[in-house]
Design an enzyme around this catalytic site. Structure first.
Site, mmCIF file in Angstrom:
data_model
loop_
_atom_site.group_PDB
_atom_site.id
_atom_site.type_symbol
_atom_site.label_atom_id
_atom_site.label_comp_id
_atom_site.label_asym_id
_atom_site.label_seq_id
_atom_site.Cartn_x
_atom_site.Cartn_y
_atom_site.Cartn_z
ATOM 1 N N ASP A 291 35.457 9.529 8.149
ATOM 2 C CA ASP A 291 35.545 10.929 7.722
ATOM 3 C C ASP A 291 36.969 11.398 7.960
ATOM 4 O OD1 ASP A 291 35.055 13.512 6.964
ATOM 5 O OD2 ASP A 291 33.304 13.791 8.236
ATOM 6 N N GLU B 3 27.235 16.735 2.640
ATOM 7 C CA GLU B 3 27.643 16.733 4.055
ATOM 8 C C GLU B 3 28.231 18.076 4.452
ATOM 9 O OE1 GLU B 3 30.469 15.972 7.516
ATOM 10 O OE2 GLU B 3 30.771 16.924 5.582
ATOM 11 N N GLU B 4 28.951 18.694 3.517
ATOM 12 C CA GLU B 4 29.627 19.960 3.805
ATOM 13 C C GLU B 4 28.722 21.174 3.633
ATOM 14 O OE1 GLU B 4 32.422 19.958 5.129
ATOM 15 O OE2 GLU B 4 33.779 18.460 4.306
#
Length: 508
Positions: free
Chosen positions: A348, A317-318
């Site tokens: 999140d 995701e990052e």
């Protein structure tokens, strides 16, 4: 990178014992199982959250302080989640996906001054290299931008130069690097705003896709002062080589199903990876810990559901351009499989130390990407908190978290957060401080994307509360008790003028 390390499966006898323990009859009677069944299936405790966060911290500590994509720390995080799911009786699925052009550290970075005299700078003291970074080595004349907030100064930057600019609270470094790219600079040296004597800043460039980043280095205040003085009288020429290659890298999502009686699915998920610069215990160890604790609660309480509840832990995701694991998952589904997903609920950062109780609200952010039916999910979260007299705050990830690929696929989405850091929109306002406590004017999470995002950076109580809300709404949707079709204007909260408080503040 070496081949992926696969998880060790439980023995057949161990799996059989877990399944027997989770049989409906086994949960009746007295003892810990009966106590667990007596409370709601979404009743997750702070201790449940903390146990998983301690495991994530230990994994990061053993792997250079990170759980980032394409590191042993991430693989160990995957192994841990799979082990816990299988111990609870789930059949964990590893969904592999390939990042085609991921940044890979191929060599040590180099920063050199080649004119008017030569000097090679020392990584760690003279400069730090943010990762990810550009795969292109560059050389160019130095141009000093004294005020990164001044558009006229950027327009005066010659193409092909390396820009030296200081950080400023008024001009985020992402904007400064973006401005340098816009005027065709080839590299950026970012100086600390505190000037001479200050060490290189820890720069977070995760918001810039690596394939458009310029070679960017963070230099110390002494180096910046030296270069600026030289540039007043001489042509200073700089060479920057980040030592980055691009290549295909395999990563993993983890999925586990709590079966329902129909083909429809409700997914609850959050990303499992951290940024390269830290252990990611709040971002997003807190969300992953919540999803995992909720799965374990389902196994302990054995709720019957009409729809399958799928627990999801997303990878990469990052990794710029971000959301790679959830995007790959959505892209891998058939049209029929996508149609079967009636809702996606995202968490999140749900343990921010200076927290607010954030609920996605498409009505408050009409330009944010969301699919028809999302308002019904928002209403469910609002009603859950309202039943306990707890105020919430509307927010949107606006394409910055794993709900986005689902929204683009037309799937109703919703979610929770307690706030982040890193830009002025993540500073707690006086109104939010009055509602939730904490300190106005400070970030919800001052350690966002930093090495200090560790166990001391999480409020486990609010993380447990947010996880409970996640589970309550997931169960409501899994029982097919709430419509998920399009919401007409004015229906529910959709006709509301955007406001900071969705339910009254608790007054009892």
């Amino acid at each position: 990178m070496s081949g992926p390390r696969r998880h060790r499966s439980l023995s057949a006898l161990a799996i059989a014992a877990v399944v027997a323990a989770l049989a409906p009859g086994a949960l009746a009677g007295t003892g810990p199982q009966a106590e667990a069944q007596a409370s709601p299936p979404y009743a997750v405790s702070a201790a449940d959250i903390t146990g998983h966060l301690e495991a994530f911290q230990a994994i990061a500590d053993a792997n250079d302080g990170t759980r980032a994509f394409d590191t042993p720390g991430y693989q160990a995080s995957v192994d841990y989640v799979v082990q816990r799911l299988e111990a609870a009786g789930f059949e964990a699925e590893i969904h592999e996906f390939v990042v085609p052009d991921a940044p890979i550290r191929a060599a040590a970075p180099v920063v050199e001054r080649t004119a008017p005299t030569a000097r090679t700078y020392v990584e760690g003291t003279d400069y730090e290299m943010p990762f990810p970074n550009s795969p292109i080595a560059v050389e160019g004349d130095l141009h000093v931008v004294e005020d990164g907030c001044d558009a006229d100064q950027w327009e005066a930057v010659p193409a092909g130069t390396v820009v030296l600019v200081a950080t400023s609270p008024d001009c985020p470094v992402l904007d400064e690097v973006g401005d340098a790219g816009r005027v065709d600079a080839v590299g950026v040296l970012v100086a600390p705003g505190d000037g001479a004597g200050a060490p290189p800043d820890d720069l977070d460039l995760d918001g810039l896709p690596f394939y458009i980043q310029l070679a960017t280095m963070s230099v110390s205040g002494d180096v910046a002062t030296e270069l600026a003085l030289l540039a007043e009288t001489d042509t200073v020429r700089m060479a920057l080589d980040p030592g980055i290659d691009l290549g295909p890298v395999t990563s993993y999502n983890v999925l586990a199903d709590w079966p329902g009686t129909t083909d429809e699915v409700v997914i609850v998920g959050g990303h499992l990876d951290s940024v390269p610069d830290g252990p990611g215990i709040n971002d997003n160890g807190s969300g992953a810990a919540g999803v995992l604790a909720l799965a374990e609660r389902f196994a302990a309480t054995n709720p019957a559901t009409d729809r399958t509840v799928r627990f999801a832990f997303w990878g990469a995701e990052e990794t710029p351009p971000a959301l790679l694991g959830s995007t790959a998952y959505v892209a891998s589904r058939t049209p029929a499989e996508l149609t079967a997903i009636v809702a996606y609920l995202n968490v999140d950062m749900i343990g921010s130390p200076n927290w607010m109780r954030g609920v996605t609200d498409p009505a408050a952010f009409p330009d944010a990407a969301h699919a028809p039916g999302s308002q019904a999910i928002t209403d469910a979260f609002v009603e859950h908190f309202a039943a306990d007299g707890k105020p919430v705050w509307p927010f949107t990830w606006n394409g910055n978290s794993d709900d986005y690929p689902f929204a683009l696929a037309g799937i109703p989405t919703g979610g929770l957060t307690t706030g982040a850091g890193g830009n002025p929109t993540q500073l707690k306002t006086p109104e939010q401080a009055a509602l939730f406590g904490g300190t106005a004017g400070e970030y919800f999470d001052a350690c966002y994307h930093d090495a200090c995002d560790d166990l001391t950076n999480v409020d486990a109580d609010i993380a447990a509360e947010m996880t409970g809300a996640l589970g309550a709404v997931a169960l409501e949707l899994a029982d097919a008790g709430r419509p998920t079709g399009p919401v007409e204007p004015g229906d529910g909260a959709g006709g509301r003028t955007p406001a900071p408080v969705l339910v009254p503040a608790f007054t009892g």
